[in-house]
Design an enzyme around this catalytic site. Structure first.
Site, mmCIF file in Angstrom:
data_model
loop_
_atom_site.group_PDB
_atom_site.id
_atom_site.type_symbol
_atom_site.label_atom_id
_atom_site.label_comp_id
_atom_site.label_asym_id
_atom_site.label_seq_id
_atom_site.Cartn_x
_atom_site.Cartn_y
_atom_site.Cartn_z
ATOM 1 N N ASP A 14 0.845 -1.199 0.000
ATOM 2 C CA ASP A 14 0.000 0.000 0.000
ATOM 3 C C ASP A 14 0.878 1.246 0.000
ATOM 4 O O ASP A 14 2.061 1.201 0.349
ATOM 5 C CB ASP A 14 -0.875 0.033 1.253
ATOM 6 N N ASP A 49 -3.210 -1.044 -2.409
ATOM 7 C CA ASP A 49 -4.131 0.091 -2.275
ATOM 8 C C ASP A 49 -3.371 1.391 -2.023
ATOM 9 O O ASP A 49 -2.238 1.387 -1.536
ATOM 10 C CB ASP A 49 -5.087 -0.150 -1.106
ATOM 11 N N ASP A 103 -5.057 2.319 3.178
ATOM 12 C CA ASP A 103 -5.668 1.078 3.661
ATOM 13 C C ASP A 103 -5.859 1.149 5.173
ATOM 14 O O ASP A 103 -4.887 1.259 5.920
ATOM 15 C CB ASP A 103 -4.773 -0.110 3.298
ATOM 16 N N ASN A 121 -5.023 -5.344 -4.719
ATOM 17 C CA ASN A 121 -6.452 -5.019 -4.684
ATOM 18 C C ASN A 121 -6.813 -3.828 -5.564
ATOM 19 O O ASN A 121 -7.796 -3.845 -6.273
ATOM 20 C CB ASN A 121 -6.886 -4.756 -3.249
ATOM 21 N N LYS A 146 -9.287 2.481 0.915
ATOM 22 C CA LYS A 146 -9.941 1.322 1.538
ATOM 23 C C LYS A 146 -10.180 1.684 2.998
ATOM 24 O O LYS A 146 -9.270 1.680 3.825
ATOM 25 C CB LYS A 146 -9.069 0.074 1.426
ATOM 26 N N ALA A 162 -24.272 27.131 -0.359
ATOM 27 C CA ALA A 162 -24.216 25.752 0.130
ATOM 28 C C ALA A 162 -22.924 25.138 -0.395
ATOM 29 O O ALA A 162 -22.282 25.666 -1.319
ATOM 30 C CB ALA A 162 -25.425 24.961 -0.360
ATOM 31 N N ASP A 166 -20.358 22.954 -2.549
ATOM 32 C CA ASP A 166 -20.339 22.373 -3.875
ATOM 33 C C ASP A 166 -20.162 20.857 -3.755
ATOM 34 O O ASP A 166 -19.794 20.343 -2.698
ATOM 35 C CB ASP A 166 -19.197 22.951 -4.701
ATOM 36 N N GLU A 216 -13.997 23.242 -3.725
ATOM 37 C CA GLU A 216 -14.972 24.323 -3.810
ATOM 38 C C GLU A 216 -14.594 25.247 -4.967
ATOM 39 O O GLU A 216 -13.432 25.616 -5.136
ATOM 40 C CB GLU A 216 -14.984 25.111 -2.502
#
Length: 446
Positions: free
Chosen positions: A221, A247, A250, A280, A285, A437, A439, A444
């Site tokens: 990882d 990954d 992880d 993986n 993860k 509000a 995004d 943003e």
């Protein structure tokens, strides 16, 4: 310019603050404990020297034997090469360290091992011949701050073990800042235990465990945290993970909550630099306990982060028994982008996750959503997506050099266009936002 609304606790205040720290060429460190000392280590140094800028030591091990809480060790640029651990392997499944950092600082007086300003110290472990599992850095102490180091090449010299590690952490309240950890036969940086650790503005990439007992590529990882209960407050912030054979991030078997924020993961799950599948291949993860229900499960948080072109999921619940929070993330071109596969107390597969303000585009958008709490995400608002919603959908350049402060490079990729229909379509989850509000997605709009 849209007005900024700060609602609830600000995003960047969820972990230990890192105070900018500069030291003149004198012998004391400003901003730490009174009369804290400054020392120097260099590849051409001598451990019998004075440890000054003019007469540096040769090893970080010698520096640790001298330093006290509040002290700073400047590591000069160049390569520090290692050929063996500090002890011999007792067996082929033993573990050895090349560098052990076991002396702790204290609250407000961390021990700092920092790159000298403008220089790059490289710790190269590729020459290590130990026939067992290897840790490049083994950080068992607490209140330690590593900054600006490159860590590379930890090998796995037999096929009897899962992996070796670039940096292994079991202490608490440590900071790992502007670390570049890569080309290891195992994870780049791994938190085994301890709480309150901050991994800040760091990169982990090109890790591939070719020699391993559970299949080549299955354990390398970028970043991992597999901590025990009672160790809260571990945070990954501003980090990037790419071309890792397993990954990007992880959190499997973590029994204390972890936060990942403002981080990027791409091209994981391949032999680095290729499109040949390996491990993986998830970007993030976020938990799981080997596919089983576990009553000790905790909630993790992944927010304001980006995953793209990973071999498997961008964001993956990994059979987690409880609902993690996934807020304001962007997933592009993953399969699927958001996979909320969880498990209930009977062992049945269910959807698990609290999803707000997320954006999924191209690839397979979602899977295992039944049972989740999902609202104000791009796939359930009826908004038609296209490339025109973004300034750019380029997947190149994400590994660009960081600015001097270590922050992520500012790219147009996957940022919303000025007229995007995804602006102001989110809901307040307590994070900073601009306009009426939040995004959708990790960024943003201005």
């Amino acid at each position: 310019m849209r007005p900024v609304r700060i609602v609830g606790r600000a995003l960047l205040m969820s972990a230990v603050a890192v105070t900018p720290f500069t030291v003149p060429a004198g012998s004391t460190a400003a901003g730490n404990a009174a009369a804290a000392s400054v020392y120097y280590v260099a590849p051409n140094g001598n451990d019998s020297a004075a440890g000054t800028q003019a007469a540096p030591w040769a090893t970080i091990a010698h520096a640790q034997a001298v330093v006290q809480p509040g002290d700073t060790v400047y590591l000069r640029g160049g390569t520090y090469s290692y050929s063996h651990g500090i002890k011999s392997c007792a067996s082929q499944t033993d573990r050895v360290d090349a560098i052990t950092l076991n002396k702790s600082g204290s609250s407000g007086s961390s021990i700092r091992y920092w790159a000298y300003p403008g220089e790059k110290p490289v710790f190269n472990f590729s020459g290590m011949k130990d026939d067992c599992r290897i840790k490049g850095f083994d950080v068992t102490g607490s209140w330690i701050h590593l900054k600006g180091l490159e860590v590379t090449g930890v090998p796995q010299n037999n096929n009897l073990n899962h992996e070796s590690w670039g940096i292994w952490i079991s202490g608490s309240n440590n900071t790992f800042e502007q670390i570049n950890t890569h080309h290891h036969m195992g994870p780049g940086l791994f938190i085994q235990n301890g709480g309150g650790n901050l991994v800040l503005n760091s990169d982990a990439h090109d890790n591939y465990d070719l020699h391993t007992s559970n299949g080549a590529g299955e354990s390398a990882d970028g970043f991992g945290a597999h901590i025990s209960a009672g160790n809260p407050g571990n945070v990954f912030r501003g980090c990037r993970a790419w071309w890792n054979s397993d990954d990007g991030f992880d959190l499997i078997s973590a029994y204390s909550s972890v936060t990942i924020e403002n981080s990027w993961a791409w091209r994981n799950g391949y032999i680095p630099g290729t499109t040949t599948g390996a491990g993986n291949g998830n970007g993030f993860k976020a938990g799981g306990y080997g596919g089983d229900y576990d009553a000790g499960a905790v909630k993790h948080t992944v927010r304001t982060s980006v995953a793209f072109l990973n071999r498997a999921s961008g964001f993956y619940a990994n059979h987690h028994p409880v609902a993690n929070d996934y807020f304001s993330n962007t997933s592009y071109g993953n399969h699927p982008d958001f996979n909320m596969l969880g498990v209930d107390s009977s062992g049945a597969a269910v959807g698990r996750g609290n999803l707000r303000n997320n954006l999924a585009y191209t690839g397979t958008l979602t899977s295992n959503m039944t049972g989740t709490s999902a609202a104000n995400n791009s796939w359930n608002l009826g908004v038609a997506l296209s490339d025109a919603q973004f300034q750019s959908v380029s997947t190149s350049g994400w590994d660009a050099p960081r600015p001097a402060d270590g922050s992520l490079p500012v790219l147009p990729s996957l940022r919303l266009a000025a007229n995007s229909a995804l602006i102001d379509k989110g809901v307040n989850v307590g994070l900073p936002y601009k306009g009426q509000a939040p995004d959708l997605g990790a960024f943003e709009a201005n």
